[in-house]
Design a protein around this motif. Structure first.
Motif, PDB file in Angstrom:
ATOM      1  N   GLU A   3      16.878  25.187   9.559  1.00 18.92           N
ATOM      2  CA  GLU A   3      17.378  23.846   9.249  1.00 18.92           C
ATOM      3  C   GLU A   3      18.097  23.191  10.426  1.00 18.92           C
ATOM      4  OE1 GLU A   3      18.305  26.589   7.664  1.00 18.92           O
ATOM      5  OE2 GLU A   3      17.875  26.446   5.511  1.00 18.92           O
ATOM      6  N   THR A   4      18.395  23.949  11.489  1.00 20.98           N
ATOM      7  CA  THR A   4      19.122  23.389  12.634  1.00 20.98           C
ATOM      8  C   THR A   4      18.318  22.255  13.275  1.00 20.98           C
ATOM      9  OG1 THR A   4      20.186  25.515  13.086  1.00 20.98           O
ATOM     10  CG2 THR A   4      20.190  23.893  14.850  1.00 20.98           C
ATOM     11  N   ASP A   5      18.978  21.143  13.517  1.00 21.43           N
ATOM     12  CA  ASP A   5      18.324  19.970  14.105  1.00 21.43           C
ATOM     13  C   ASP A   5      18.432  20.035  15.629  1.00 21.43           C
ATOM     14  OD1 ASP A   5      17.341  17.536  14.857  1.00 21.43           O
ATOM     15  OD2 ASP A   5      18.872  16.335  13.853  1.00 21.43           O
ATOM     16  N   PHE A   6      17.285  20.311  16.274  1.00 24.60           N
ATOM     17  CA  PHE A   6      17.224  20.362  17.734  1.00 24.60           C
ATOM     18  C   PHE A   6      16.589  19.099  18.316  1.00 24.60           C
ATOM     19  CE2 PHE A   6      17.268  24.966  16.794  1.00 24.60           C
ATOM     20  CZ  PHE A   6      18.280  25.381  17.639  1.00 24.60           C
ATOM     21  N   SER A   7      16.453  18.056  17.520  1.00 19.25           N
ATOM     22  CA  SER A   7      15.703  16.878  17.972  1.00 19.25           C
ATOM     23  C   SER A   7      16.335  16.207  19.187  1.00 19.25           C
ATOM     24  CB  SER A   7      15.576  15.864  16.828  1.00 19.25           C
ATOM     25  OG  SER A   7      16.859  15.451  16.368  1.00 19.25           O
ATOM     26  N   ASN A   8      17.655  16.364  19.369  1.00 20.30           N
ATOM     27  CA  ASN A   8      18.323  15.762  20.523  1.00 20.30           C
ATOM     28  C   ASN A   8      18.596  16.751  21.639  1.00 20.30           C
ATOM     29  OD1 ASN A   8      18.585  13.079  19.523  1.00 20.30           O
ATOM     30  ND2 ASN A   8      20.152  13.811  18.113  1.00 20.30           N
ATOM     31  N   CYS A   9      18.248  18.014  21.444  1.00 20.87           N
ATOM     32  CA  CYS A   9      18.424  19.031  22.491  1.00 20.87           C
ATOM     33  C   CYS A   9      17.692  20.297  22.109  1.00 20.87           C
ATOM     34  CB  CYS A   9      19.908  19.341  22.685  1.00 20.87           C
ATOM     35  SG  CYS A   9      20.192  20.664  23.881  1.00 20.87           S
ATOM     36  N   LYS A  10      16.749  20.701  22.928  1.00 21.79           N
ATOM     37  CA  LYS A  10      16.042  21.959  22.718  1.00 21.79           C
ATOM     38  C   LYS A  10      16.343  22.955  23.825  1.00 21.79           C
ATOM     39  CE  LYS A  10      12.281  19.845  20.152  1.00 21.79           C
ATOM     40  NZ  LYS A  10      10.820  19.739  19.962  1.00 21.79           N
ATOM     41  N   ASN A  11      17.254  22.567  24.695  1.00 21.58           N
ATOM     42  CA  ASN A  11      17.546  23.377  25.865  1.00 21.58           C
ATOM     43  C   ASN A  11      18.769  24.248  25.618  1.00 21.58           C
ATOM     44  OD1 ASN A  11      18.160  24.405  28.381  1.00 21.58           O
ATOM     45  ND2 ASN A  11      17.625  22.525  29.464  1.00 21.58           N
ATOM     46  N   LEU A  12      18.554  25.553  25.433  1.00 26.84           N
ATOM     47  CA  LEU A  12      19.647  26.498  25.240  1.00 26.84           C
ATOM     48  C   LEU A  12      19.728  27.486  26.396  1.00 26.84           C
ATOM     49  CD1 LEU A  12      19.432  27.299  21.424  1.00 26.84           C
ATOM     50  CD2 LEU A  12      20.885  25.668  22.596  1.00 26.84           C
ATOM     51  N   ALA A  18      29.213  35.563   7.723  1.00 23.97           N
ATOM     52  CA  ALA A  18      30.335  35.755   8.654  1.00 23.97           C
ATOM     53  C   ALA A  18      30.091  35.132  10.020  1.00 23.97           C
ATOM     54  CB  ALA A  18      30.679  37.233   8.809  1.00 23.97           C
ATOM     55  N   TYR A  19      29.171  34.166  10.113  1.00 24.30           N
ATOM     56  CA  TYR A  19      28.931  33.425  11.347  1.00 24.30           C
ATOM     57  C   TYR A  19      29.078  31.934  11.074  1.00 24.30           C
ATOM     58  CZ  TYR A  19      26.964  37.298  14.089  1.00 24.30           C
ATOM     59  OH  TYR A  19      26.789  38.466  14.798  1.00 24.30           O
ATOM     60  N   MET A  20      29.406  31.190  12.137  1.00 17.39           N
ATOM     61  CA  MET A  20      29.240  29.744  12.093  1.00 17.39           C
ATOM     62  C   MET A  20      27.769  29.456  12.373  1.00 17.39           C
ATOM     63  SD  MET A  20      32.225  28.733  11.330  1.00 17.39           S
ATOM     64  CE  MET A  20      32.087  26.948  11.503  1.00 17.39           C
ATOM     65  N   HIS A  21      27.233  28.396  11.752  1.00 18.25           N
ATOM     66  CA  HIS A  21      25.833  28.037  11.918  1.00 18.25           C
ATOM     67  C   HIS A  21      25.722  26.628  12.478  1.00 18.25           C
ATOM     68  CE1 HIS A  21      23.682  31.322   9.602  1.00 18.25           C
ATOM     69  NE2 HIS A  21      24.967  31.615   9.459  1.00 18.25           N
ATOM     70  N   ALA A  22      24.744  26.438  13.360  1.00 21.22           N
ATOM     71  CA  ALA A  22      24.533  25.133  13.981  1.00 21.22           C
ATOM     72  C   ALA A  22      23.776  24.218  13.030  1.00 21.22           C
ATOM     73  CB  ALA A  22      23.748  25.293  15.282  1.00 21.22           C
ATOM     74  N   VAL A  23      24.347  23.037  12.780  1.00 25.96           N
ATOM     75  CA  VAL A  23      23.664  22.022  11.979  1.00 25.96           C
ATOM     76  C   VAL A  23      22.846  21.128  12.897  1.00 25.96           C
ATOM     77  CG1 VAL A  23      23.952  20.107  10.361  1.00 25.96           C
ATOM     78  CG2 VAL A  23      25.475  22.099  10.235  1.00 25.96           C
ATOM     79  N   THR A  24      23.484  20.625  13.953  1.00 29.84           N
ATOM     80  CA  THR A  24      22.784  19.834  14.967  1.00 29.84           C
ATOM     81  C   THR A  24      23.234  20.271  16.352  1.00 29.84           C
ATOM     82  OG1 THR A  24      24.471  18.085  15.000  1.00 29.84           O
ATOM     83  CG2 THR A  24      22.633  17.819  13.458  1.00 29.84           C
ATOM     84  N   VAL A  25      22.342  20.148  17.319  1.00 24.45           N
ATOM     85  CA  VAL A  25      22.642  20.457  18.715  1.00 24.45           C
ATOM     86  C   VAL A  25      22.300  19.227  19.550  1.00 24.45           C
ATOM     87  CG1 VAL A  25      22.197  21.980  20.671  1.00 24.45           C
ATOM     88  CG2 VAL A  25      22.083  22.886  18.343  1.00 24.45           C
ATOM     89  N   ARG A  26      23.285  18.725  20.300  1.00 22.24           N
ATOM     90  CA  ARG A  26      23.070  17.573  21.157  1.00 22.24           C
ATOM     91  C   ARG A  26      23.237  17.962  22.621  1.00 22.24           C
ATOM     92  NH1 ARG A  26      26.824  13.935  20.810  1.00 22.24           N
ATOM     93  NH2 ARG A  26      28.240  14.893  19.306  1.00 22.24           N
ATOM     94  N   ASP A  27      22.530  17.266  23.488  1.00 25.47           N
ATOM     95  CA  ASP A  27      22.462  17.601  24.902  1.00 25.47           C
ATOM     96  C   ASP A  27      23.409  16.755  25.738  1.00 25.47           C
ATOM     97  OD1 ASP A  27      21.616  18.802  27.187  1.00 25.47           O
ATOM     98  OD2 ASP A  27      19.537  18.188  27.033  1.00 25.47           O
ATOM     99  N   GLY A  28      23.705  17.253  26.972  1.00 30.67           N
ATOM    100  CA  GLY A  28      24.383  16.448  27.968  1.00 30.67           C
ATOM    101  C   GLY A  28      23.326  15.621  28.687  1.00 30.67           C
ATOM    102  N   ASN A  29      23.629  15.197  29.891  1.00 32.86           N
ATOM    103  CA  ASN A  29      22.645  14.409  30.633  1.00 32.86           C
ATOM    104  C   ASN A  29      22.413  15.014  32.001  1.00 32.86           C
ATOM    105  OD1 ASN A  29      25.177  13.763  31.552  1.00 32.86           O
ATOM    106  ND2 ASN A  29      24.725  11.631  31.941  1.00 32.86           N
ATOM    107  N   ASN A  30      21.165  14.923  32.459  1.00 35.98           N
ATOM    108  CA  ASN A  30      20.759  15.388  33.789  1.00 35.98           C
ATOM    109  C   ASN A  30      19.977  14.284  34.474  1.00 35.98           C
ATOM    110  OD1 ASN A  30      21.768  17.950  34.265  1.00 35.98           O
ATOM    111  ND2 ASN A  30      20.134  18.950  33.133  1.00 35.98           N
ATOM    112  N   THR A  31      19.985  14.299  35.775  1.00 37.60           N
ATOM    113  CA  THR A  31      19.196  13.315  36.523  1.00 37.60           C
ATOM    114  C   THR A  31      18.332  14.030  37.542  1.00 37.60           C
ATOM    115  OG1 THR A  31      20.964  13.041  38.150  1.00 37.60           O
ATOM    116  CG2 THR A  31      20.934  11.513  36.294  1.00 37.60           C
ATOM    117  N   THR A  32      17.275  13.379  37.957  1.00 41.69           N
ATOM    118  CA  THR A  32      16.430  13.935  39.007  1.00 41.69           C
ATOM    119  C   THR A  32      16.025  12.818  39.951  1.00 41.69           C
ATOM    120  OG1 THR A  32      14.403  15.164  39.492  1.00 41.69           O
ATOM    121  CG2 THR A  32      14.312  13.616  37.659  1.00 41.69           C
ATOM    122  N   THR A  33      15.921  13.111  41.220  1.00 42.43           N
ATOM    123  CA  THR A  33      15.570  12.087  42.195  1.00 42.43           C
ATOM    124  C   THR A  33      14.145  12.263  42.711  1.00 42.43           C
ATOM    125  OG1 THR A  33      16.510  13.455  43.962  1.00 42.43           O
ATOM    126  CG2 THR A  33      17.955  11.830  42.950  1.00 42.43           C
ATOM    127  N   ALA A  34      13.492  13.345  42.319  1.00 42.04           N
ATOM    128  CA  ALA A  34      12.149  13.609  42.825  1.00 42.04           C
ATOM    129  C   ALA A  34      11.101  12.847  42.010  1.00 42.04           C
ATOM    130  CB  ALA A  34      11.850  15.102  42.772  1.00 42.04           C
TER     131      ALA A  34
END
Length: 271
Positions: A65-74, A90-106
């Motif tokens: 059920e974890t929503d990776f639509s905004n970040c699939k990079n782990l 006995a664990y916390m579970h991820a509901v949604t995972v959101r990403d930071g930002n990266n840039t590329t110049t190539a």
């Protein structure tokens, strides 16, 4: 952030006690109870994220059920924001995972792509370089913000993928798109229609030139070229012209071409 973490730990303890007393088997709550942010640590997998938050490590499970639509990079080093919920195990579970930002110049020549099957062994998120284990050996490939990850469930160490790659202006191969792969991996070049046993002539196939210094561990088969973008491994099996002697530390200009999952040195001249 530290107060939030302590509150999460306290709530987590209550949830764990409830679980032990009731034996509830639900995987996680329907909605998140908190949001945490941090950096993915080494040892994280697609099923369990080790998240470094202000020097403390949280263990967060992922579910179908974890929503990776905004970040699939782990991959280790990745900054992520995760909404978490109580789990009955006995664990916390991820509901949604959101990403930071990266840039590329190539710039990437996506008109000439090859297909690679391999397993991610490590990643450097400062340079966006992935080390990928392929049948032809280990390759360094760059991951861009524009990389199409729609075919991946999640991006993690030791998972196997099919990757479409293309040459970048920074002398790296870049991932145009990738998807999960459960089959044994092979290699194919989309631009090659001849027999795979052929070692075609490169006389007119130099695709770009790079400059750098000859590395100390270069040998008769491989030229290690120290460039401004890092070390390149160039096969010498296709070398057709070398106008200068190759000494460790000497500055040279190399005409290269990409074939069979490797960069090949074709022409070597003085820088």
């Amino acid at each position: 952030m530290k107060k939030k973490i302590m509150a999460l730990v306290a709530s987590f303890a209550i949830a764990a006690t409830t679980f032990l007393a009731t034996g509830v088997v639900d995987s996680m709550a329907a909605t998140s109870v908190a949001t945490v942010e941090g950096t993915v640590e080494n040892g994280s997998t697609a099923a369990l994220i080790k998240l470094n938050t202000d020097g403390q490590t949280m263990l967060i499970k992922t579910d179908s059920e974890t929503d990776f639509s905004n970040c699939k990079n782990l991959l280790p080093g990745r900054k992520v924001v995760i909404s978490v919920a109580y789990g009955s195990d006995a664990y916390m579970h991820a509901v949604t995972v959101r990403d930071g930002n990266n840039t590329t110049t190539a710039s990437v020549d996506s008109s000439n792509q090859s297909t690679i099957y391999g397993k991610i062994k490590s990643a450097n998120l400062q340079t966006n370089v992935l080390r990928v284990d392929t049948p032809q050996g280990e390759m360094e490939i760059k991951l861009d913000p524009s990389t199409d990850l729609s075919g991946c469930s999640v991006l993690a160490i030791d998972k196997q993928y099919e990757m479409s790659v293309a040459r970048g202006s920074d002398a790296y191969m870049h991932i145009v798109s990738m998807r999960d792969s459960s089959t044994g991996y092979t290699y194919s070049n989309s631009s090659s229609s001849s027999s795979s046993s052929s070692t075609s002539s490169y006389s007119d196939k130099v695709t770009q030139y790079v400059t750098g210094k000859v590395g100390s561990k270069s040998n008769d088969d491989v030229l290690l070229l120290q460039t401004d973008s890092g070390e390149m491994q160039l096969k010498l099996s296709s070398l057709e012209m070398c106008k200068v002697p190759l000494y460790v530390g000497s500055e040279i200009k190399v005409g290269i071409a990409y074939n069979n999952a490797y960069w090949h040195a074709i022409v070597i001249t003085k820088k």
